[in-house]
Structure formats: C-alpha cells, structure tokens
Design a protein around this motif. Structure first.
Motif, PDB file in Angstrom:
ATOM      1  N   PRO A   1      21.045  26.049   4.665  1.00 36.27           N
ATOM      2  CA  PRO A   1      21.913  26.648   5.681  1.00 36.27           C
ATOM      3  C   PRO A   1      21.138  27.591   6.612  1.00 36.27           C
ATOM      4  CG  PRO A   1      23.012  26.674   3.562  1.00 36.27           C
ATOM      5  CD  PRO A   1      21.590  26.233   3.316  1.00 36.27           C
ATOM      6  N   ALA A   2      20.152  28.303   6.071  1.00 40.48           N
ATOM      7  CA  ALA A   2      19.343  29.202   6.899  1.00 40.48           C
ATOM      8  C   ALA A   2      18.586  28.427   7.972  1.00 40.48           C
ATOM      9  CB  ALA A   2      18.377  29.998   6.025  1.00 40.48           C
ATOM     10  N   GLU A   3      18.082  27.255   7.621  1.00 36.56           N
ATOM     11  CA  GLU A   3      17.395  26.420   8.610  1.00 36.56           C
ATOM     12  C   GLU A   3      18.349  25.975   9.710  1.00 36.56           C
ATOM     13  OE1 GLU A   3      14.171  23.551   6.944  1.00 36.56           O
ATOM     14  OE2 GLU A   3      15.642  23.862   5.335  1.00 36.56           O
ATOM     15  N   LEU A   4      19.558  25.610   9.334  1.00 36.57           N
ATOM     16  CA  LEU A   4      20.549  25.182  10.321  1.00 36.57           C
ATOM     17  C   LEU A   4      20.885  26.319  11.284  1.00 36.57           C
ATOM     18  CD1 LEU A   4      23.009  23.179   8.032  1.00 36.57           C
ATOM     19  CD2 LEU A   4      21.321  22.239   9.626  1.00 36.57           C
ATOM     20  N   MET A   5      21.105  27.498  10.735  1.00 32.04           N
ATOM     21  CA  MET A   5      21.450  28.644  11.580  1.00 32.04           C
ATOM     22  C   MET A   5      20.282  29.038  12.482  1.00 32.04           C
ATOM     23  SD  MET A   5      23.903  30.892   9.060  1.00 32.04           S
ATOM     24  CE  MET A   5      22.822  30.832   7.633  1.00 32.04           C
ATOM     25  N   ALA A   6      19.055  29.025  11.943  1.00 32.33           N
ATOM     26  CA  ALA A   6      17.879  29.360  12.747  1.00 32.33           C
ATOM     27  C   ALA A   6      17.695  28.356  13.872  1.00 32.33           C
ATOM     28  CB  ALA A   6      16.635  29.417  11.856  1.00 32.33           C
ATOM     29  N   GLN A   7      17.886  27.075  13.580  1.00 31.95           N
ATOM     30  CA  GLN A   7      17.756  26.037  14.609  1.00 31.95           C
ATOM     31  C   GLN A   7      18.801  26.225  15.703  1.00 31.95           C
ATOM     32  OE1 GLN A   7      15.517  23.787  15.342  1.00 31.95           O
ATOM     33  NE2 GLN A   7      16.710  23.030  17.061  1.00 31.95           N
ATOM     34  N   SER A   8      20.013  26.540  15.312  1.00 35.19           N
ATOM     35  CA  SER A   8      21.086  26.753  16.277  1.00 35.19           C
ATOM     36  C   SER A   8      20.740  27.898  17.233  1.00 35.19           C
ATOM     37  CB  SER A   8      22.390  27.056  15.540  1.00 35.19           C
ATOM     38  OG  SER A   8      23.390  27.451  16.433  1.00 35.19           O
ATOM     39  N   GLU A   9      20.321  29.017  16.668  1.00 33.47           N
ATOM     40  CA  GLU A   9      19.987  30.178  17.500  1.00 33.47           C
ATOM     41  C   GLU A   9      18.782  29.906  18.385  1.00 33.47           C
ATOM     42  OE1 GLU A   9      19.694  33.706  15.086  1.00 33.47           O
ATOM     43  OE2 GLU A   9      21.651  33.313  14.165  1.00 33.47           O
TER      44      GLU A   9
ATOM     45  N   PHE B   1      19.324  16.168   2.522  1.00 40.14           N
ATOM     46  CA  PHE B   1      18.085  16.096   3.288  1.00 40.14           C
ATOM     47  C   PHE B   1      17.197  17.323   3.063  1.00 40.14           C
ATOM     48  CE2 PHE B   1      20.897  13.245   5.725  1.00 40.14           C
ATOM     49  CZ  PHE B   1      20.102  12.113   5.756  1.00 40.14           C
ATOM     50  N   ASP B   2      17.522  18.112   2.041  1.00 35.97           N
ATOM     51  CA  ASP B   2      16.769  19.333   1.722  1.00 35.97           C
ATOM     52  C   ASP B   2      16.675  20.288   2.910  1.00 35.97           C
ATOM     53  OD1 ASP B   2      16.273  18.616  -0.978  1.00 35.97           O
ATOM     54  OD2 ASP B   2      14.629  17.321  -0.325  1.00 35.97           O
TER      55      ASP B   2
END
Length: 105
Positions: free
Chosen positions: A87-95, A83-84
């Motif tokens: 990992p940085a986007e995932l971590m930023a969203q989590s935080e 889905f392009d």
C-alpha cells in the motif's frame, strides 16, 4: 488499524476461506463487480433510486456506500499483494505522479 495491518489481516482471512488462491485476472473481475456495486451506491445517494422494491432511508444508503468502498479497497489490497506491491508503494506512486504532472501549476 493501519492499512498494512488491514492488508495482512485480509490476506490471512482470504487464505483461511480459500479465496486467496484466485489469480489476479479473476481477482480483477471480482473488483469490477465491486465497482459496479459502488457505482450503484453512489447513484442512489446522488440521484436516488426509483424502485418499488427498495425503500431504504438515506442513512441506509450511506452505510451501503461505506460498505462498497471497503469492498473495493479490499479487492485492491488483495490484488496488489498478488504482485508484491505494498500500500505504501501505491500511495507514493500516486503522490509522485500527481506532483510531477502538476509541478508547473
């Protein structure tokens, strides 16, 4: 190795084995299978397994736990790449989500 480097390596590895071709829906099924294996590993460490065919020492179960966690992580990294999503986007969203949810605490 950083997570982005691992993801790039993993994608190349999967493409080389012709595994990357599977759709996100199929990949999600693989992730579900890996989550089941992780669940079994956690159960073995937390409450044990009373199974006559399994005589694995605690260190063996710990190694299995690490293996299964890595398998789940790999499936998530492959799925996110489909889905392009980095990992940085995932971590930023989590935080961001957690900080917003608990901003008044």
């Amino acid at each position: 190795m950083q997570i982005e480097e691992h993801q790039a390596w993993l994608i190349d590895f999967y493409k080389g084995r012709n595994w990357y071709r599977f759709s996100p829906l199929i990949r999600l099924n693989f992730m579900t299978e890996e989550l089941g294996e992780l669940s079994r590993a956690v159960r073995a460490l937390e409450i044990g397994r009373d199974h006559p065919g399994e005589k694995i020492e605690q260190a063996g179960w710990q190694a299995n736990l690490v293996e299964e966690m890595a398998d789940v992580m790999d499936q998530l990294l492959i799925l996110s790449s489909k889905f392009d999503i980095t990992p940085a986007e995932l971590m930023a969203q989590s935080e961001s989500k957690l900080l917003k949810r608990f901003e008044n605490d």
